[in-house]
Design a protein around this motif. Structure first.
Motif, PDB file in Angstrom:
ATOM      1  N   TRP A   1     -61.389   7.506 -43.510  1.00 47.98           N
ATOM      2  CA  TRP A   1     -62.127   8.528 -42.776  1.00 47.98           C
ATOM      3  C   TRP A   1     -61.172   9.359 -41.918  1.00 47.98           C
ATOM      4  CZ3 TRP A   1     -67.132   9.395 -43.801  1.00 47.98           C
ATOM      5  CH2 TRP A   1     -67.835  10.257 -42.968  1.00 47.98           C
ATOM      6  N   THR A   2     -60.098   8.748 -41.447  1.00 49.24           N
ATOM      7  CA  THR A   2     -59.160   9.440 -40.556  1.00 49.24           C
ATOM      8  C   THR A   2     -58.555  10.673 -41.203  1.00 49.24           C
ATOM      9  OG1 THR A   2     -57.375   8.005 -41.293  1.00 49.24           O
ATOM     10  CG2 THR A   2     -58.528   7.373 -39.271  1.00 49.24           C
ATOM     11  N   SER A   3     -58.500  10.707 -42.514  1.00 45.01           N
ATOM     12  CA  SER A   3     -57.908  11.869 -43.166  1.00 45.01           C
ATOM     13  C   SER A   3     -58.886  13.032 -43.269  1.00 45.01           C
ATOM     14  CB  SER A   3     -57.407  11.485 -44.560  1.00 45.01           C
ATOM     15  OG  SER A   3     -58.485  11.091 -45.373  1.00 45.01           O
TER      16      SER A   3
ATOM     17  N   LEU B   1     -65.404  12.895 -32.752  1.00 46.93           N
ATOM     18  CA  LEU B   1     -66.420  11.865 -32.528  1.00 46.93           C
ATOM     19  C   LEU B   1     -66.486  11.523 -31.049  1.00 46.93           C
ATOM     20  CD1 LEU B   1     -68.469   9.731 -33.394  1.00 46.93           C
ATOM     21  CD2 LEU B   1     -66.551   8.239 -34.012  1.00 46.93           C
ATOM     22  N   ARG B   2     -65.331  11.360 -30.429  1.00 50.25           N
ATOM     23  CA  ARG B   2     -65.285  11.023 -29.004  1.00 50.25           C
ATOM     24  C   ARG B   2     -65.993  12.082 -28.169  1.00 50.25           C
ATOM     25  NH1 ARG B   2     -59.747  10.645 -27.828  1.00 50.25           N
ATOM     26  NH2 ARG B   2     -59.833   8.527 -28.606  1.00 50.25           N
TER      27      ARG B   2
ATOM     28  N   LEU C   1     -73.004  14.042 -40.005  1.00 53.04           N
ATOM     29  CA  LEU C   1     -71.565  13.976 -40.249  1.00 53.04           C
ATOM     30  C   LEU C   1     -71.141  12.680 -40.941  1.00 53.04           C
ATOM     31  CD1 LEU C   1     -70.250  15.527 -36.911  1.00 53.04           C
ATOM     32  CD2 LEU C   1     -70.345  16.614 -39.173  1.00 53.04           C
ATOM     33  N   GLY C   2     -72.048  11.719 -41.066  1.00 48.83           N
ATOM     34  CA  GLY C   2     -71.759  10.485 -41.778  1.00 48.83           C
ATOM     35  C   GLY C   2     -71.287   9.331 -40.916  1.00 48.83           C
ATOM     36  N   TYR C   3     -71.160   9.529 -39.611  1.00 55.86           N
ATOM     37  CA  TYR C   3     -70.748   8.439 -38.728  1.00 55.86           C
ATOM     38  C   TYR C   3     -71.838   7.382 -38.597  1.00 55.86           C
ATOM     39  CZ  TYR C   3     -66.728  11.129 -37.135  1.00 55.86           C
ATOM     40  OH  TYR C   3     -65.550  11.814 -37.065  1.00 55.86           O
ATOM     41  N   LEU C   4     -73.068   7.826 -38.676  1.00 55.82           N
ATOM     42  CA  LEU C   4     -74.212   6.916 -38.608  1.00 55.82           C
ATOM     43  C   LEU C   4     -75.040   7.070 -39.875  1.00 55.82           C
ATOM     44  CD1 LEU C   4     -75.451   7.546 -34.940  1.00 55.82           C
ATOM     45  CD2 LEU C   4     -74.134   5.583 -35.786  1.00 55.82           C
ATOM     46  N   ALA C   5     -75.742   6.013 -40.229  1.00 60.83           N
ATOM     47  CA  ALA C   5     -76.704   6.073 -41.322  1.00 60.83           C
ATOM     48  C   ALA C   5     -78.094   6.166 -40.698  1.00 60.83           C
ATOM     49  CB  ALA C   5     -76.577   4.836 -42.197  1.00 60.83           C
ATOM     50  N   TYR C   6     -79.066   6.559 -41.503  1.00 62.70           N
ATOM     51  CA  TYR C   6     -80.410   6.778 -40.986  1.00 62.70           C
ATOM     52  C   TYR C   6     -81.436   6.161 -41.912  1.00 62.70           C
ATOM     53  CZ  TYR C   6     -84.493   9.336 -39.230  1.00 62.70           C
ATOM     54  OH  TYR C   6     -85.718   9.673 -38.712  1.00 62.70           O
TER      55      TYR C   6
ATOM     56  N   MET D   1     -67.393   1.551 -38.301  1.00 59.06           N
ATOM     57  CA  MET D   1     -67.181   0.709 -37.117  1.00 59.06           C
ATOM     58  C   MET D   1     -65.784   0.969 -36.556  1.00 59.06           C
ATOM     59  SD  MET D   1     -68.370  -1.521 -34.988  1.00 59.06           S
ATOM     60  CE  MET D   1     -69.714  -2.420 -35.682  1.00 59.06           C
ATOM     61  N   GLU D   2     -64.784   1.024 -37.426  1.00 58.15           N
ATOM     62  CA  GLU D   2     -63.421   1.331 -36.984  1.00 58.15           C
ATOM     63  C   GLU D   2     -63.345   2.724 -36.363  1.00 58.15           C
ATOM     64  OE1 GLU D   2     -60.032   0.992 -39.494  1.00 58.15           O
ATOM     65  OE2 GLU D   2     -60.325  -1.161 -39.801  1.00 58.15           O
ATOM     66  N   ALA D   3     -64.027   3.685 -36.982  1.00 57.71           N
ATOM     67  CA  ALA D   3     -64.007   5.053 -36.458  1.00 57.71           C
ATOM     68  C   ALA D   3     -64.566   5.090 -35.036  1.00 57.71           C
ATOM     69  CB  ALA D   3     -64.800   5.991 -37.373  1.00 57.71           C
ATOM     70  N   PHE D   4     -65.675   4.396 -34.805  1.00 60.37           N
ATOM     71  CA  PHE D   4     -66.257   4.356 -33.461  1.00 60.37           C
ATOM     72  C   PHE D   4     -65.332   3.645 -32.484  1.00 60.37           C
ATOM     73  CE2 PHE D   4     -70.335   5.650 -35.240  1.00 60.37           C
ATOM     74  CZ  PHE D   4     -70.848   6.412 -34.203  1.00 60.37           C
ATOM     75  N   CYS D   5     -64.760   2.539 -32.903  1.00 60.30           N
ATOM     76  CA  CYS D   5     -63.871   1.791 -32.001  1.00 60.30           C
ATOM     77  C   CYS D   5     -62.655   2.635 -31.617  1.00 60.30           C
ATOM     78  CB  CYS D   5     -63.435   0.481 -32.646  1.00 60.30           C
ATOM     79  SG  CYS D   5     -64.747  -0.767 -32.654  1.00 60.30           S
ATOM     80  N   ARG D   6     -62.086   3.340 -32.570  1.00 61.20           N
ATOM     81  CA  ARG D   6     -60.944   4.204 -32.256  1.00 61.20           C
ATOM     82  C   ARG D   6     -61.369   5.361 -31.345  1.00 61.20           C
ATOM     83  NH1 ARG D   6     -58.582   1.538 -35.943  1.00 61.20           N
ATOM     84  NH2 ARG D   6     -56.621   1.734 -36.963  1.00 61.20           N
ATOM     85  N   ALA D   7     -62.564   5.878 -31.575  1.00 59.36           N
ATOM     86  CA  ALA D   7     -63.046   7.010 -30.778  1.00 59.36           C
ATOM     87  C   ALA D   7     -63.297   6.621 -29.329  1.00 59.36           C
ATOM     88  CB  ALA D   7     -64.316   7.590 -31.390  1.00 59.36           C
TER      89      ALA D   7
END
Length: 194
Positions: free
Chosen positions: A89-91, A98-99, A149-154, A169-175
């Motif tokens: 996702w980072t790319s 996100l932050r 944006l795909g960070y969360l599902a619905y 989960m990693e994206a949120f933790c890094r953010a």
């Protein structure tokens, strides 16, 4: 025509009047084209000699009414071609974006994020969203943009948002790293991820 966000509406009308929208919250008959289906990922895993259970842990978690398992297409392709599961996702986006959304903390947004990072779901009213990246009035607006944006599902039936998989989960933790949310990072065990 496609895109990640719904078409911006002006007042009560859309700028386009004869147009159907298919979004991340309700893709209708286009659900299977949002990402890879479970069968497609199973086939790719056999072809590339990759572990399907790991693919599911990393990239599954999105679901729609007619398709229960949708996988992040960009990440699946990269993992197959590179031969390893990781956060690709980072790319596609910077963690700062996100932050910037989650530190707004409208109406207990931080609490909702923490709830989802611990594996729970939270109710969200997607109807309040104004279909752009700048007009946020409440917690539900921010959660809805994160869904698009795909960070969360619905979950359309239950009207709930959730963190779909290991990659997000990693994206949120890094953010949240560097936001002063130290207690959150410890509480949701982000230290084990980072």
């Amino acid at each position: 025509m496609n895109g990640i966000l719904p078409i911006k509406k002006y007042n009560s009308e859309s700028a386009l009047n004869n147009f159907d929208e298919f979004t991340m919250t309700n893709p209708a008959m286009l659900s299977e084209y949002v990402g890879f289906t479970e069968k497609e990922v199973q086939s790719l895993c056999r072809t590339y000699h990759m572990n399907f259970e790991e693919a599911a842990r990393w990239y599954d978690g999105y679901s729609f009414r007619t398709i229960q398992h949708i996988y992040s297409p960009n990440s699946v392709v990269k993992s197959m071609l590179r031969g390893e599961y990781s956060n690709y996702w980072t790319s596609t986006v910077a963690y700062e974006s996100l932050r910037s959304y989650i530190v707004m903390n409208f109406d207990g947004l931080k609490d909702a994020i923490v709830q989802m990072l611990t594996g729970e779901r939270c109710k969200v009213d997607i109807a309040t969203f104004e279909n752009d990246l700048t007009s946020f009035e409440c917690r539900d607006d921010v959660l809805t943009i994160l869904i698009h944006l795909g960070y969360l599902a619905y979950d359309y039936g239950k009207k709930e948002a959730y963190v779909p998989n290991e990659e997000m989960m990693e994206a949120f933790c890094r953010a949240i790293k560097g936001t002063g949310w130290t207690s959150v990072i410890e509480a949701v065990n982000c230290t084990g991820i980072l």
